[in-house]
Design a protein around this motif. Structure first.
Motif, short mmCIF file in Angstrom:
data_model
loop_
_atom_site.label_atom_id
_atom_site.label_comp_id
_atom_site.label_asym_id
_atom_site.label_seq_id
_atom_site.Cartn_x
_atom_site.Cartn_y
_atom_site.Cartn_z
N HIS A 1 41.00 -28.25 53.49
CA HIS A 1 40.24 -28.92 52.33
C HIS A 1 40.48 -30.52 52.29
O HIS A 1 41.20 -31.06 52.98
CB HIS A 1 40.70 -28.43 50.87
CG HIS A 1 39.76 -28.62 49.80
ND1 HIS A 1 39.00 -29.50 49.07
CD2 HIS A 1 38.93 -27.61 49.33
CE1 HIS A 1 38.02 -29.36 48.44
NE2 HIS A 1 38.21 -27.98 48.38
N CYS A 2 39.51 -31.26 51.62
CA CYS A 2 39.81 -32.63 51.78
C CYS A 2 40.71 -33.38 50.81
O CYS A 2 41.09 -34.51 50.92
CB CYS A 2 38.16 -33.48 51.34
SG CYS A 2 37.69 -33.09 49.97
N TYR B 1 44.96 -36.92 50.31
CA TYR B 1 43.76 -36.64 50.74
C TYR B 1 43.39 -37.13 52.33
O TYR B 1 44.11 -38.15 52.79
CB TYR B 1 42.77 -37.99 49.97
CG TYR B 1 43.03 -37.62 48.55
CD1 TYR B 1 42.17 -36.99 47.73
CD2 TYR B 1 44.02 -38.29 47.78
CE1 TYR B 1 42.39 -37.12 46.12
CE2 TYR B 1 44.22 -38.15 46.51
CZ TYR B 1 43.30 -37.66 45.73
OH TYR B 1 43.55 -37.68 44.34
N ARG B 2 42.79 -36.08 52.81
CA ARG B 2 42.27 -36.57 54.25
C ARG B 2 40.68 -35.97 54.50
O ARG B 2 40.51 -34.77 53.79
CB ARG B 2 43.26 -35.51 55.26
CG ARG B 2 44.71 -36.00 55.17
CD ARG B 2 45.38 -35.38 56.14
NE ARG B 2 46.82 -35.61 55.86
CZ ARG B 2 47.85 -35.08 56.49
NH1 ARG B 2 47.57 -34.37 57.39
NH2 ARG B 2 49.26 -35.37 56.25
N ASN B 3 40.14 -36.50 55.44
CA ASN B 3 38.66 -36.38 55.65
C ASN B 3 38.56 -35.10 56.63
O ASN B 3 38.08 -35.31 57.86
CB ASN B 3 37.88 -37.54 56.04
CG ASN B 3 36.37 -37.14 56.34
OD1 ASN B 3 35.91 -36.36 55.60
ND2 ASN B 3 35.80 -38.17 56.96
N GLU B 4 38.73 -33.82 56.11
CA GLU B 4 38.78 -32.86 56.67
C GLU B 4 37.55 -31.81 56.63
O GLU B 4 37.26 -31.92 55.29
CB GLU B 4 39.92 -31.91 56.85
CG GLU B 4 41.13 -32.77 57.13
CD GLU B 4 42.35 -31.88 57.24
OE1 GLU B 4 42.31 -30.66 56.98
OE2 GLU B 4 43.56 -32.49 57.64
N THR B 5 37.32 -31.09 57.44
CA THR B 5 35.90 -30.02 56.89
C THR B 5 36.65 -29.18 56.00
O THR B 5 37.50 -28.45 56.31
CB THR B 5 35.55 -29.24 58.31
OG1 THR B 5 34.89 -30.51 59.09
CG2 THR B 5 34.34 -28.41 57.84
N ILE B 6 35.93 -28.59 54.92
CA ILE B 6 36.32 -27.78 54.01
C ILE B 6 36.20 -26.38 54.54
O ILE B 6 35.11 -25.97 55.15
CB ILE B 6 35.83 -27.67 52.61
CG1 ILE B 6 35.93 -29.48 52.09
CG2 ILE B 6 36.08 -26.71 51.71
CD1 ILE B 6 35.39 -29.77 50.78
N THR C 1 47.51 -40.28 52.75
CA THR C 1 47.42 -39.17 53.60
C THR C 1 48.41 -38.25 53.50
O THR C 1 48.44 -37.00 53.86
CB THR C 1 46.89 -39.43 54.85
OG1 THR C 1 48.16 -40.34 55.50
CG2 THR C 1 45.79 -40.22 55.11
N PHE D 1 40.52 -41.56 53.99
CA PHE D 1 39.33 -42.10 53.14
C PHE D 1 39.87 -43.59 52.91
O PHE D 1 40.88 -43.81 52.10
CB PHE D 1 39.53 -41.33 51.90
CG PHE D 1 38.75 -39.94 52.00
CD1 PHE D 1 37.40 -39.96 52.35
CD2 PHE D 1 39.56 -38.76 52.08
CE1 PHE D 1 37.08 -38.65 52.57
CE2 PHE D 1 38.99 -37.56 52.08
CZ PHE D 1 37.49 -37.56 52.10
#
Length: 343
Positions: A205-206, A195-200, A169, A157
């Motif tokens: 989790h994000c 934080y990471r831009n992952e699909t929950i 991250t 993010f």
């Protein structure tokens, strides 16, 4: 007029004998006698039927009647107020208060505190840093220069670009900040939110929580790393848990490994959590890469070190046999009540 005076005398008798048992009865008295459609207003309307020579005397009678009714209403209100005060005075203030619901710490907090306690017994201090980081501390100093393919593993993010600012991250950025201070030896753990831009999903989790560790001194070896992690796993999960190391790759350690433990949910046969292998990866680790030491101004020819990092949610899921990571952030009171202390 004589009939009106007779009515007023009758109403005065009713008013004198009126008793209010509660506030509603007193209000009913006000409406009946003093309301906009009450008896006082009704009798005032009879003034037009009184002979002109008697209007003055009748007006005085009506005024006295109105004052009489208002005084009775005030007396009823005072009596009701005194009754309420008397009831309050009868309260026994020495009685125990109503019980309050007993809360608890969040399971993530419980496990994080447990992890910190275990490593503190080994001499590790707690270090913390900002959750909004620059590119240098989050990537470049960790041997992850721009366009390095390993950056794709951490979908990020970004808050700003040129210069780059992002939600960290990993808590490895805290390790860089500690190494830049130049105070050796270093023995720290870095707990915090990342934080990471992952699909929950049930496994991702994000945002999540990490505890990373770093030890830098002279003559630190991979054997020191293994013994540290053996101690942690046995203290966290028990002596009977099996452990294995697998070779892996991380740009900030060399050599690198991933550590698995036997699945505590299925006990070995396989389940959705361990992907039907009987083993669950809980952390990555390795010897600190010489480039990272040099980036932070530490002599890589004199000092060596090891580092490791693990997700608190993954440890919590194994510790309490929770199969869906999303439960940690849904704030379902039924789930959280399971962790209420039995004190």
């Amino acid at each position: 007029m004589d009939n009106l005076l007779l009515k007023i005398d009758q109403y005065k008798t009713e008013i004198s004998n009126f008793i209010a048992s509660d506030g509603e009865t007193a209000e009913a008295f006000r409406i009946k006698y003093l309301g906009t459609k009450g008896l006082v207003k009704e009798l005032m309307g009879e003034m037009r039927n009184v002979a002109p020579e008697n209007k003055k005397s009748f007006g005085q009678v009506m005024n006295d009647f109105k004052v009489f009714a208002e005084a009775k209403y005030e007396a009823l209100k005072d009596a009701e107020s005194n009754n309420g005060k008397a009831a309050a005075d009868e309260l026994d203030l020495s009685l125990p208060a109503d019980p309050l619901p007993l809360g608890s710490r969040h399971p993530i907090s419980l496990v994080r505190n447990r992890m910190v306690s275990i490593f503190q017994r080994l001499g590790f201090a707690v270090a913390e840093g900002p959750e909004i980081e620059d590119d240098w501390h989050n990537f470049t100093a960790l041997n992850l220069p721009e366009n390095h393919p390993a950056r794709d593993m951490q979908d990020t993010f970004y808050i700003n670009q040129n210069p780059d600012w992002l939600l960290r991250t990993h808590t490895s950025s805290v390790q860089v900040r500690e190494m830049e201070k130049g105070k050796l030896p270093i023995r720290i753990i870095c707990p915090g939110r990342v934080y990471r831009n992952e699909t929950i999903s049930a496994r991702a989790h994000c945002f999540f929580h990490q505890v990373e560790g770093l030890y830098i001194a002279e003559n630190v070896s991979f054997a020191d790393l293994k013994q540290t992690l053996y101690f942690f796993v046995q203290e966290m999960f028990g002596k009977e848990v099996k452990i294995r190391f697998r070779p892996s790759y991380f740009p900030f350690t060399e050599p690198s490994a991933e550590m698995d433990i036997s699945c505590l949910i299925c006990g070995g046969p396989g389940c959705s959590v361990c992907k039907h292998t009987g083993w669950v990866e809980i952390l990555g680790c390795g010897m600190v890469h010489p480039n990272l030491l040099d980036n932070c101004g530490i002599d890589s020819n004199k000092y060596t070190g090891f580092a490791f990092g693990m997700g608190v949610e993954r440890i919590t899921m194994l510790k309490y046999q929770i199969k869906d990571l999303r439960l940690f952030s849904e704030n379902d009171v039924r789930f959280l009540k399971q962790f209420t202390s039995a004190v």
